[in-house]
Scaffold this motif. Sequence first.
Motif, PDB file in Angstrom:
ATOM      1  N   ILE A 164       0.857  -1.193   0.000  1.00  0.00           N
ATOM      2  CA  ILE A 164       0.000   0.000   0.000  1.00  0.00           C
ATOM      3  C   ILE A 164       0.890   1.240   0.000  1.00  0.00           C
ATOM      4  O   ILE A 164       2.060   1.184   0.397  1.00  0.00           O
ATOM      5  CB  ILE A 164      -0.971   0.052   1.202  1.00  0.00           C
ATOM      6  CG1 ILE A 164      -0.217   0.176   2.535  1.00  0.00           C
ATOM      7  CG2 ILE A 164      -1.902  -1.154   1.203  1.00  0.00           C
ATOM      8  CD1 ILE A 164      -1.083   0.557   3.715  1.00  0.00           C
ATOM      9  N   VAL A 165       0.328   2.370  -0.453  1.00  0.00           N
ATOM     10  CA  VAL A 165       1.045   3.640  -0.454  1.00  0.00           C
ATOM     11  C   VAL A 165       0.229   4.673   0.320  1.00  0.00           C
ATOM     12  O   VAL A 165       0.657   5.206   1.336  1.00  0.00           O
ATOM     13  CB  VAL A 165       1.286   4.142  -1.898  1.00  0.00           C
ATOM     14  CG1 VAL A 165       2.140   5.420  -1.874  1.00  0.00           C
ATOM     15  CG2 VAL A 165       1.969   3.066  -2.735  1.00  0.00           C
ATOM     16  N   LYS A 166      -1.005   4.908  -0.146  1.00  0.00           N
ATOM     17  CA  LYS A 166      -1.864   5.915   0.498  1.00  0.00           C
ATOM     18  C   LYS A 166      -3.103   5.297   1.122  1.00  0.00           C
ATOM     19  O   LYS A 166      -3.907   6.015   1.712  1.00  0.00           O
ATOM     20  CB  LYS A 166      -2.310   6.943  -0.556  1.00  0.00           C
ATOM     21  CG  LYS A 166      -1.177   7.788  -1.103  1.00  0.00           C
ATOM     22  CD  LYS A 166      -1.691   8.763  -2.143  1.00  0.00           C
ATOM     23  CE  LYS A 166      -0.553   9.645  -2.650  1.00  0.00           C
ATOM     24  NZ  LYS A 166      -0.984  10.415  -3.836  1.00  0.00           N
ATOM     25  N   PHE A 167      -3.296   3.996   0.951  1.00  0.00           N
ATOM     26  CA  PHE A 167      -4.518   3.343   1.442  1.00  0.00           C
ATOM     27  C   PHE A 167      -4.751   3.651   2.913  1.00  0.00           C
ATOM     28  O   PHE A 167      -3.842   3.523   3.740  1.00  0.00           O
ATOM     29  CB  PHE A 167      -4.413   1.824   1.242  1.00  0.00           C
ATOM     30  CG  PHE A 167      -5.549   1.055   1.866  1.00  0.00           C
ATOM     31  CD1 PHE A 167      -6.800   1.033   1.262  1.00  0.00           C
ATOM     32  CD2 PHE A 167      -5.367   0.381   3.060  1.00  0.00           C
ATOM     33  CE1 PHE A 167      -7.850   0.344   1.849  1.00  0.00           C
ATOM     34  CE2 PHE A 167      -6.413  -0.319   3.655  1.00  0.00           C
ATOM     35  CZ  PHE A 167      -7.663  -0.339   3.041  1.00  0.00           C
ATOM     36  N   LYS A 168      -5.989   4.063   3.234  1.00  0.00           N
ATOM     37  CA  LYS A 168      -6.289   4.469   4.606  1.00  0.00           C
ATOM     38  C   LYS A 168      -7.723   4.075   4.967  1.00  0.00           C
ATOM     39  O   LYS A 168      -8.671   4.662   4.458  1.00  0.00           O
ATOM     40  CB  LYS A 168      -6.134   5.987   4.711  1.00  0.00           C
ATOM     41  CG  LYS A 168      -6.559   6.585   6.041  1.00  0.00           C
ATOM     42  CD  LYS A 168      -6.334   8.087   6.066  1.00  0.00           C
ATOM     43  CE  LYS A 168      -7.538   8.873   5.626  1.00  0.00           C
ATOM     44  NZ  LYS A 168      -8.467   9.197   6.718  1.00  0.00           N
ATOM     45  N   PRO A 169      -7.887   3.074   5.827  1.00  0.00           N
ATOM     46  CA  PRO A 169      -9.241   2.785   6.295  1.00  0.00           C
ATOM     47  C   PRO A 169      -9.665   3.814   7.350  1.00  0.00           C
ATOM     48  O   PRO A 169      -8.830   4.254   8.146  1.00  0.00           O
ATOM     49  CB  PRO A 169      -9.114   1.394   6.912  1.00  0.00           C
ATOM     50  CG  PRO A 169      -7.686   1.254   7.287  1.00  0.00           C
ATOM     51  CD  PRO A 169      -6.884   2.163   6.402  1.00  0.00           C
ATOM     52  N   HIS A 170     -10.929   4.194   7.350  1.00  0.00           N
ATOM     53  CA  HIS A 170     -11.420   5.108   8.390  1.00  0.00           C
ATOM     54  C   HIS A 170     -11.414   4.381   9.740  1.00  0.00           C
ATOM     55  O   HIS A 170     -11.091   4.943  10.773  1.00  0.00           O
ATOM     56  CB  HIS A 170     -12.844   5.567   8.043  1.00  0.00           C
ATOM     57  CG  HIS A 170     -13.475   6.406   9.120  1.00  0.00           C
ATOM     58  ND1 HIS A 170     -12.826   7.476   9.707  1.00  0.00           N
ATOM     59  CD2 HIS A 170     -14.690   6.324   9.725  1.00  0.00           C
ATOM     60  CE1 HIS A 170     -13.617   8.015  10.635  1.00  0.00           C
ATOM     61  NE2 HIS A 170     -14.740   7.335  10.660  1.00  0.00           N
ATOM     62  N   ILE A 171     -11.747   3.085   9.695  1.00  0.00           N
ATOM     63  CA  ILE A 171     -11.693   2.266  10.913  1.00  0.00           C
ATOM     64  C   ILE A 171     -10.822   1.046  10.612  1.00  0.00           C
ATOM     65  O   ILE A 171     -11.092   0.306   9.656  1.00  0.00           O
ATOM     66  CB  ILE A 171     -13.102   1.801  11.346  1.00  0.00           C
ATOM     67  CG1 ILE A 171     -14.012   3.009  11.603  1.00  0.00           C
ATOM     68  CG2 ILE A 171     -13.011   0.928  12.596  1.00  0.00           C
ATOM     69  CD1 ILE A 171     -15.464   2.622  11.894  1.00  0.00           C
TER      70      ILE A 171
END
Length: 443
Positions: A164-171
């Motif tokens: 991943i590079v920018k992947f961001k889960p909110h939770i």
Amino acid sequence: MKKLVILGGGESGVGTALLGKERGYEVFVSDKGIIKNKYKEVLIHNEIEWEDETHSEDKILDAHIVMKSPGIPGKVSLVKQIRGRGIPVVSEIEFASMFTDATIVGITGSNGKTTTASLTHHILKHELEVGLAGNIGDSFAKQVLVENHQNYVLEISSFQLDDIVKFKPHIAVITNITPDHLDRYDYQFENYINSKFRIAENQTKDDYLIYDADDEVITNHLKNHTVQSTLIPFSLKKTFENGVYLENDNIKLTIDNRQFIMPTANLKLEGKHNVKNAMAASTVAHLLKIRKQTIRESLENFQGVEHRLEQVLKINKVQYINDSKATNVNATYFALESMDAPTVWIVGGVDKGNNYEELFPFINEKVKAIICLGVDNEKLMSTFGSMVDVIIETQFMSEAVKIAYKVADSGDNVLLSPACASFDLFENYEDRGRQFKNAVRNL
């Protein structure tokens, strides 16, 4: 036109190919093995260029971006060459997340992630428009293309997080971390731990990380590494002002003075580990403003996941249980811990450097016979040979089940919980589980 090269023509690869083509990329799929017919048909139908049983390096090294299947290690020379040229290599979840504004719940961990992801989705779907993807079901990329849900629950492996590079889960949820897949991490547990924690690396204070506070690996990592997100712990032993814990056999969840309470006796899934899975799932639901009544009812009627402590049949008062999804020792630990009767245990497969010591107390207390089902059972035979009266080896599921039938008495359990990968005798753990169920039904 930007060129997207996809290494691996499986579920995630083909899903990414479809999404990439739709978003204007020139797509090329390359697989060193044989692409399954069902995936070939999709590629041909959508006029996407592909090859299998080879990698055309000149075409691959001409890419603007490469999506690599999680099954391909980063150490392979081709991947090193791609990176050496400065071409970004990403996982499917990274690529697909570029094309959705959905709220993402990302769930990782060595064990429990499939159950937690399925349970979370089961709760959320009553009130939200939500997809379930990642390591489970249809690929995330394909769902972003076809269904474009407003919310996703993703079950994410460490291999997917590696790219991943920018992947961001909110939770984000980390269910637990125990040694697994160390062959992919230079046999350094620390590398594997860091890989799991990448799930939170792009999170901000407006995001959440839900984690098992009883897991020393996780709590030690959090002591020594800063995480930006808001931390929400769950535990069977400790109590928190903000978090989830057990009090008098009730799950008690408190976030910003909002409370949710549920008796563990009402949970459909049995076992301590499932209390933790329920804690994690209900926390996600609580954060996404799902009504308490919906959370309670969902926890009371969730059936569980296929191949995970799945009760198959009772024959002559012997319960047959399919836990084929237990591909490491820690998963089998949970399975044996939850056995409440003398157990005939079917174990074995591809050993990923297993240490079986933590299972010894259960072997002494609960296991009456062991059936080793693998190409090479030497380590199992030498580890457990002196601990049980009956230990037998076989390389056929049908034979393993017949032996178990002979050895088990009324009131016993027969448990398939292999603690190993399945690739020596089976296509995957699903194939192994289905063969077990068919053999039981044919008794």
